[in-house]
Design a protein around this motif. Structure first.
Motif, PDB file in Angstrom:
ATOM      1  N   VAL A  46       0.838  -1.204   0.000  1.00 43.00           N
ATOM      2  CA  VAL A  46       0.000   0.000   0.000  1.00 43.00           C
ATOM      3  C   VAL A  46       0.874   1.254   0.000  1.00 43.00           C
ATOM      4  CG1 VAL A  46      -1.715   1.288   1.320  1.00 43.00           C
ATOM      5  CG2 VAL A  46      -1.903  -1.187   1.123  1.00 43.00           C
ATOM      6  N   PHE A  47       1.992   1.195   0.697  1.00 43.01           N
ATOM      7  CA  PHE A  47       2.927   2.328   0.708  1.00 43.01           C
ATOM      8  C   PHE A  47       3.454   2.602  -0.702  1.00 43.01           C
ATOM      9  CE2 PHE A  47       7.230   4.046   1.237  1.00 43.01           C
ATOM     10  CZ  PHE A  47       6.938   5.180   1.984  1.00 43.01           C
ATOM     11  N   VAL A  48       3.847   1.539  -1.410  1.00 42.91           N
ATOM     12  CA  VAL A  48       4.314   1.697  -2.795  1.00 42.91           C
ATOM     13  C   VAL A  48       3.179   2.193  -3.683  1.00 42.91           C
ATOM     14  CG1 VAL A  48       5.308   0.492  -4.777  1.00 42.91           C
ATOM     15  CG2 VAL A  48       6.057  -0.089  -2.459  1.00 42.91           C
ATOM     16  N   LEU A  49       1.973   1.682  -3.460  1.00 45.17           N
ATOM     17  CA  LEU A  49       0.817   2.135  -4.234  1.00 45.17           C
ATOM     18  C   LEU A  49       0.558   3.622  -4.020  1.00 45.17           C
ATOM     19  CD1 LEU A  49      -1.595   1.409  -6.055  1.00 45.17           C
ATOM     20  CD2 LEU A  49      -2.865   0.831  -3.990  1.00 45.17           C
ATOM     21  N   GLY A  50       0.751   4.087  -2.798  1.00 42.86           N
ATOM     22  CA  GLY A  50       0.580   5.515  -2.545  1.00 42.86           C
ATOM     23  C   GLY A  50       1.573   6.358  -3.316  1.00 42.86           C
ATOM     24  N   TRP A  51       2.838   5.908  -3.362  1.00 45.91           N
ATOM     25  CA  TRP A  51       3.840   6.639  -4.140  1.00 45.91           C
ATOM     26  C   TRP A  51       3.513   6.615  -5.623  1.00 45.91           C
ATOM     27  CZ3 TRP A  51       7.011  10.186  -2.682  1.00 45.91           C
ATOM     28  CH2 TRP A  51       7.513  10.208  -1.384  1.00 45.91           C
ATOM     29  N   CYS A  52       3.032   5.489  -6.131  1.00 39.57           N
ATOM     30  CA  CYS A  52       2.635   5.420  -7.541  1.00 39.57           C
ATOM     31  C   CYS A  52       1.481   6.368  -7.835  1.00 39.57           C
ATOM     32  CB  CYS A  52       2.241   3.988  -7.905  1.00 39.57           C
ATOM     33  SG  CYS A  52       3.600   2.806  -7.898  1.00 39.57           S
ATOM     34  N   THR A  53       0.519   6.443  -6.912  1.00 39.28           N
ATOM     35  CA  THR A  53      -0.609   7.352  -7.096  1.00 39.28           C
ATOM     36  C   THR A  53      -0.146   8.807  -7.125  1.00 39.28           C
ATOM     37  OG1 THR A  53      -2.030   5.769  -5.938  1.00 39.28           O
ATOM     38  CG2 THR A  53      -2.861   8.014  -6.196  1.00 39.28           C
ATOM     39  N   VAL A  54       0.740   9.168  -6.207  1.00 37.54           N
ATOM     40  CA  VAL A  54       1.276  10.537  -6.188  1.00 37.54           C
ATOM     41  C   VAL A  54       2.012  10.835  -7.489  1.00 37.54           C
ATOM     42  CG1 VAL A  54       2.938  12.055  -5.059  1.00 37.54           C
ATOM     43  CG2 VAL A  54       1.409  10.638  -3.685  1.00 37.54           C
ATOM     44  N   TYR A  55       2.786   9.863  -7.989  1.00 37.57           N
ATOM     45  CA  TYR A  55       3.514  10.058  -9.241  1.00 37.57           C
ATOM     46  C   TYR A  55       2.564  10.331 -10.396  1.00 37.57           C
ATOM     47  CZ  TYR A  55       5.873   8.746 -13.556  1.00 37.57           C
ATOM     48  OH  TYR A  55       6.341   8.727 -14.843  1.00 37.57           O
ATOM     49  N   PHE A  56       1.511   9.531 -10.512  1.00 32.75           N
ATOM     50  CA  PHE A  56       0.587   9.709 -11.627  1.00 32.75           C
ATOM     51  C   PHE A  56      -0.186  11.018 -11.507  1.00 32.75           C
ATOM     52  CE2 PHE A  56       1.187   5.160 -12.433  1.00 32.75           C
ATOM     53  CZ  PHE A  56       1.298   5.190 -13.808  1.00 32.75           C
ATOM     54  N   VAL A  57      -0.554  11.403 -10.298  1.00 35.86           N
ATOM     55  CA  VAL A  57      -1.247  12.677 -10.126  1.00 35.86           C
ATOM     56  C   VAL A  57      -0.356  13.833 -10.563  1.00 35.86           C
ATOM     57  CG1 VAL A  57      -2.197  14.258  -8.412  1.00 35.86           C
ATOM     58  CG2 VAL A  57      -2.812  11.847  -8.330  1.00 35.86           C
ATOM     59  N   LEU A  58       0.891  13.824 -10.107  1.00 39.31           N
ATOM     60  CA  LEU A  58       1.825  14.882 -10.499  1.00 39.31           C
ATOM     61  C   LEU A  58       2.118  14.839 -11.993  1.00 39.31           C
ATOM     62  CD1 LEU A  58       4.376  14.763  -7.546  1.00 39.31           C
ATOM     63  CD2 LEU A  58       2.509  16.375  -7.905  1.00 39.31           C
ATOM     64  N   TYR A  59       2.203  13.637 -12.556  1.00 41.83           N
ATOM     65  CA  TYR A  59       2.492  13.504 -13.985  1.00 41.83           C
ATOM     66  C   TYR A  59       1.372  14.104 -14.824  1.00 41.83           C
ATOM     67  CZ  TYR A  59       3.175  11.300 -18.532  1.00 41.83           C
ATOM     68  OH  TYR A  59       3.325  11.090 -19.884  1.00 41.83           O
ATOM     69  N   TYR A 107       1.262  17.876 -14.443  1.00 43.16           N
ATOM     70  CA  TYR A 107       2.329  18.508 -15.213  1.00 43.16           C
ATOM     71  C   TYR A 107       2.055  18.453 -16.708  1.00 43.16           C
ATOM     72  CZ  TYR A 107       6.830  18.969 -17.543  1.00 43.16           C
ATOM     73  OH  TYR A 107       7.828  19.337 -18.388  1.00 43.16           O
ATOM     74  N   SER A 108       1.582  17.300 -17.200  1.00 46.82           N
ATOM     75  CA  SER A 108       1.390  17.125 -18.637  1.00 46.82           C
ATOM     76  C   SER A 108       0.262  17.986 -19.187  1.00 46.82           C
ATOM     77  CB  SER A 108       1.124  15.646 -18.956  1.00 46.82           C
ATOM     78  OG  SER A 108       2.216  14.840 -18.558  1.00 46.82           O
ATOM     79  N   TYR A 109      -0.804  18.118 -18.436  1.00 48.02           N
ATOM     80  CA  TYR A 109      -1.994  18.770 -18.974  1.00 48.02           C
ATOM     81  C   TYR A 109      -2.292  20.134 -18.367  1.00 48.02           C
ATOM     82  CZ  TYR A 109      -2.821  14.118 -20.806  1.00 48.02           C
ATOM     83  OH  TYR A 109      -2.694  12.919 -21.462  1.00 48.02           O
ATOM     84  N   LEU A 110      -1.549  20.563 -17.352  1.00 45.59           N
ATOM     85  CA  LEU A 110      -1.849  21.849 -16.736  1.00 45.59           C
ATOM     86  C   LEU A 110      -0.609  22.710 -16.506  1.00 45.59           C
ATOM     87  CD1 LEU A 110      -4.050  23.635 -15.479  1.00 45.59           C
ATOM     88  CD2 LEU A 110      -3.599  22.499 -13.277  1.00 45.59           C
TER      89      LEU A 110
END
Length: 299
Positions: free
Chosen positions: A153-166, A169-172
């Motif tokens: 779950v800890f790794v999943l949280g980091w993946c979620t943060v990465y995708f949100v930031l990605y 960044y990409s669209y805004l």
């Protein structure tokens, strides 16, 4: 027949995505995937070289698009692993300290969890489970606080943060951040290039001067001035190093310097002789003209 790279890439990515997603729950899929990649490599190679026409020159667009799917596959792999490792029917484990966070996130405490799980196991009819489904989903979210799944779950949280930031960044944020990043990269590159140039010049000067000029730009020491060249010249001459910028001081160009000096001397002598001869011709001409005037006057 033609070699359809897009079709083969899509088929291969389909298999690899399935293995990535469900491999945490069924580890045998990793072995199946390894066998598939081995067989697909040799079959595709034989088909491309022996059974298909020569393909056109492809760009890197297809491969880049396939590589961009790798982070998505990792995210779904971690999400499915968290779902499997928190399933108490498959991998029972005790509660961990993350249970409080899971309880706060889902709004379900341990008492509601136990009651809902009992009702779910007792409900034999599908209609009864349909009524309990969303409450059961909330209790399953509480299982993420188990000792067997909190690391995933800890790794999943980091993946979620990465995708949100990605995606932000990409669209805004990309039009606003990219100019600043480009300027920062340019500034850092220029500073690094300047430092490398200064270090290279310092090394060459130190080698040329035999260690006498070790810090000509005053970057590494607190001394105010370097010793003058007149004081350094005897030391340079003792070491057999060049102590002058003149060509005569360099053994490689000494002969050329003498030849140039002799040529300059010859050119100067020729110029002097030319001026002398011109003056002599003028003097003779003036004498002839005076003599002619005298003869005409006597007549």
């Amino acid at each position: 027949p033609d070699w359809d790279l897009a079709l083969r890439l899509a088929q291969g990515m389909n298999v690899i995505c399935v293995i990535f997603m469900y491999g945490s729950g069924m580890p045998v899929l990793y072995y199946i995937g390894a066998v598939y990649c081995f067989v697909a490599y040799w079959v595709d190679k034989w088909s491309l070289l022996r059974g298909c026409s020569r393909p056109p020159a492809y760009s890197e667009a297809l491969i880049v698009s396939a590589l961009n799917l790798q982070p998505v596959m990792v995210f779904w792999h971690v999400a499915f692993a968290a779902l499997i490792f928190s399933n108490q029917a498959l991998l029972p484990s005790r509660w961990s300290t993350w249970m409080r966070w899971a309880s706060w996130s889902s709004g379900v405490d341990q008492e509601i969890y136990e009651e809902t799980q009992e009702l779910w196991r007792a409900a034999a009819d599908s209609s009864d489970r349909q009524e309990l489904y969303w409450q059961w989903v909330r209790t399953r979210f509480l299982d993420l606080g188990r000792a067997g799944s909190w690391r995933v779950v800890f790794v999943l949280g980091w993946c979620t943060v990465y995708f949100v930031l990605y995606f932000l960044y990409s669209y805004l944020l990309k039009p606003m951040i990219d100019p600043g990043l480009a300027f920062a990269r340019f500034y850092i590159a220029m500073r690094l290039k300047r430092n490398r140039c200064i270090q290279s010049i310092e090394a060459k000067l130190a080698k040329w001067s035999g260690g006498a000029l070790t810090d000509p730009f005053h970057l590494h020491s607190k001394r105010e001035v370097d010793p003058p060249l007149v004081d350094v010249m005897p030391k340079l001459q003792e070491k057999g190093l060049l102590s002058s910028y003149g060509m005569e001081a360099n053994p490689l160009y000494k002969t050329a310097a003498r030849a140039l000096k002799q040529a300059n001397k010859g050119l100067k002598e020729a110029a002097v002789n030319k001026r002398t001869s011109v003056a002599s011709v003028r003097l003779v001409g003036s004498r002839k003209s005076i003599l002619g005037r005298n003869i005409s006057a006597e007549r």
